[in-house]
Design a protein around this motif. Sequence first.
Motif, PDB file in Angstrom:
ATOM      1  N   MET A 223     -60.435  10.552 -34.758  1.00 57.92           N
ATOM      2  CA  MET A 223     -59.701  10.931 -33.549  1.00 57.92           C
ATOM      3  C   MET A 223     -58.192  10.868 -33.766  1.00 57.92           C
ATOM      4  O   MET A 223     -57.422  11.059 -32.841  1.00 57.92           O
ATOM      5  CB  MET A 223     -60.110  10.017 -32.386  1.00 57.92           C
ATOM      6  CG  MET A 223     -61.571  10.172 -31.991  1.00 57.92           C
ATOM      7  SD  MET A 223     -62.086   9.013 -30.684  1.00 57.92           S
ATOM      8  CE  MET A 223     -62.205   7.477 -31.602  1.00 57.92           C
TER       9      MET A 223
ATOM     10  N   HIS B 204     -65.354  12.470 -30.192  1.00 55.12           N
ATOM     11  CA  HIS B 204     -65.464  11.236 -29.420  1.00 55.12           C
ATOM     12  C   HIS B 204     -66.616  10.416 -29.995  1.00 55.12           C
ATOM     13  O   HIS B 204     -67.478  10.952 -30.685  1.00 55.12           O
ATOM     14  CB  HIS B 204     -65.695  11.534 -27.930  1.00 55.12           C
ATOM     15  CG  HIS B 204     -66.977  12.255 -27.672  1.00 55.12           C
ATOM     16  ND1 HIS B 204     -67.104  13.617 -27.820  1.00 55.12           N
ATOM     17  CD2 HIS B 204     -68.200  11.807 -27.305  1.00 55.12           C
ATOM     18  CE1 HIS B 204     -68.346  13.982 -27.542  1.00 55.12           C
ATOM     19  NE2 HIS B 204     -69.031  12.909 -27.229  1.00 55.12           N
TER      20      HIS B 204
ATOM     21  N   ARG C 194     -60.906  21.433 -32.546  1.00 56.90           N
ATOM     22  CA  ARG C 194     -60.968  20.684 -31.285  1.00 56.90           C
ATOM     23  C   ARG C 194     -60.908  21.641 -30.094  1.00 56.90           C
ATOM     24  O   ARG C 194     -61.631  21.488 -29.121  1.00 56.90           O
ATOM     25  CB  ARG C 194     -59.834  19.666 -31.211  1.00 56.90           C
ATOM     26  CG  ARG C 194     -59.958  18.735 -30.028  1.00 56.90           C
ATOM     27  CD  ARG C 194     -58.954  17.636 -30.076  1.00 56.90           C
ATOM     28  NE  ARG C 194     -57.603  18.189 -29.977  1.00 56.90           N
ATOM     29  CZ  ARG C 194     -56.506  17.450 -30.048  1.00 56.90           C
ATOM     30  NH1 ARG C 194     -56.589  16.157 -30.241  1.00 56.90           N
ATOM     31  NH2 ARG C 194     -55.327  18.006 -29.935  1.00 56.90           N
TER      32      ARG C 194
ATOM     33  N   ASN D 259     -63.462  16.005 -22.242  1.00 59.38           N
ATOM     34  CA  ASN D 259     -62.207  15.275 -22.421  1.00 59.38           C
ATOM     35  C   ASN D 259     -62.009  14.932 -23.877  1.00 59.38           C
ATOM     36  O   ASN D 259     -62.943  14.567 -24.555  1.00 59.38           O
ATOM     37  CB  ASN D 259     -62.219  13.982 -21.595  1.00 59.38           C
ATOM     38  CG  ASN D 259     -62.218  14.280 -20.119  1.00 59.38           C
ATOM     39  OD1 ASN D 259     -61.648  15.264 -19.673  1.00 59.38           O
ATOM     40  ND2 ASN D 259     -62.882  13.424 -19.357  1.00 59.38           N
ATOM     41  N   VAL D 260     -60.754  15.001 -24.337  1.00 57.47           N
ATOM     42  CA  VAL D 260     -60.441  14.644 -25.718  1.00 57.47           C
ATOM     43  C   VAL D 260     -59.768  13.289 -25.730  1.00 57.47           C
ATOM     44  O   VAL D 260     -58.963  12.991 -24.919  1.00 57.47           O
ATOM     45  CB  VAL D 260     -59.510  15.706 -26.349  1.00 57.47           C
ATOM     46  CG1 VAL D 260     -59.162  15.304 -27.762  1.00 57.47           C
ATOM     47  CG2 VAL D 260     -60.176  17.047 -26.330  1.00 57.47           C
TER      48      VAL D 260
END
Length: 197
Positions: free
Chosen positions: A117, A162, A186, A196-197
């Motif tokens: 991430m 995630h 992404r 959601n990132v």
Amino acid sequence: MAQLYYRYGTMNSGKSIEVLRVAHNYEEQGKSVLLFTPSIDSRYGTGVVTSRIGLHKEATIVGDDTDMVALTCEAMPDCVIVDEAQFLSEAQVLQLTEIVDRLKIPVLCYGLRADFMGRLFPGSTALFSWADKIEEIKTICWYCNRKALMNMRYKDGIPVFHGEQIQIGGNESYLPVCRRCYKEARTRFVEAAGANV
């Protein structure tokens, strides 16, 4: 003069082969090496440093309660090498500074800079703070010819953005990619799905 080194790179940048090469160079000269690896890294078996090209060497396992200073005092090696150092805690990195400062033994750490991430690991954060010298081991993006900066995690061939920070794996789970290819993936796989990132 002994120093603490942090040599970092993405997955597949040759960190473990560099660990094995440096250890071999010391040993070929009749010098001793104490090689540490965190217990969490079990890709090729616990307590062994293995490169993707098949070379391997046994190592001392580092767990939460391992006293690396005491082990180094017992062995008094010419050099200490740590593989997968991103998995160390700050307290363990501080132990490495004691090996350098008090025992005057050089310590070479190899590991990742950041997770899939883009977030620093606890060990890499501490090493960036405490190391005397920081060096990047470079490789190229899996998809283009730019320098790889990111570790892209995959599940069933699809990039994921995630999950738990630590998931042990090799090429089946991670590929080195440049920032642009990471951001494009992404956008395609996460933002397009409204996640959601």
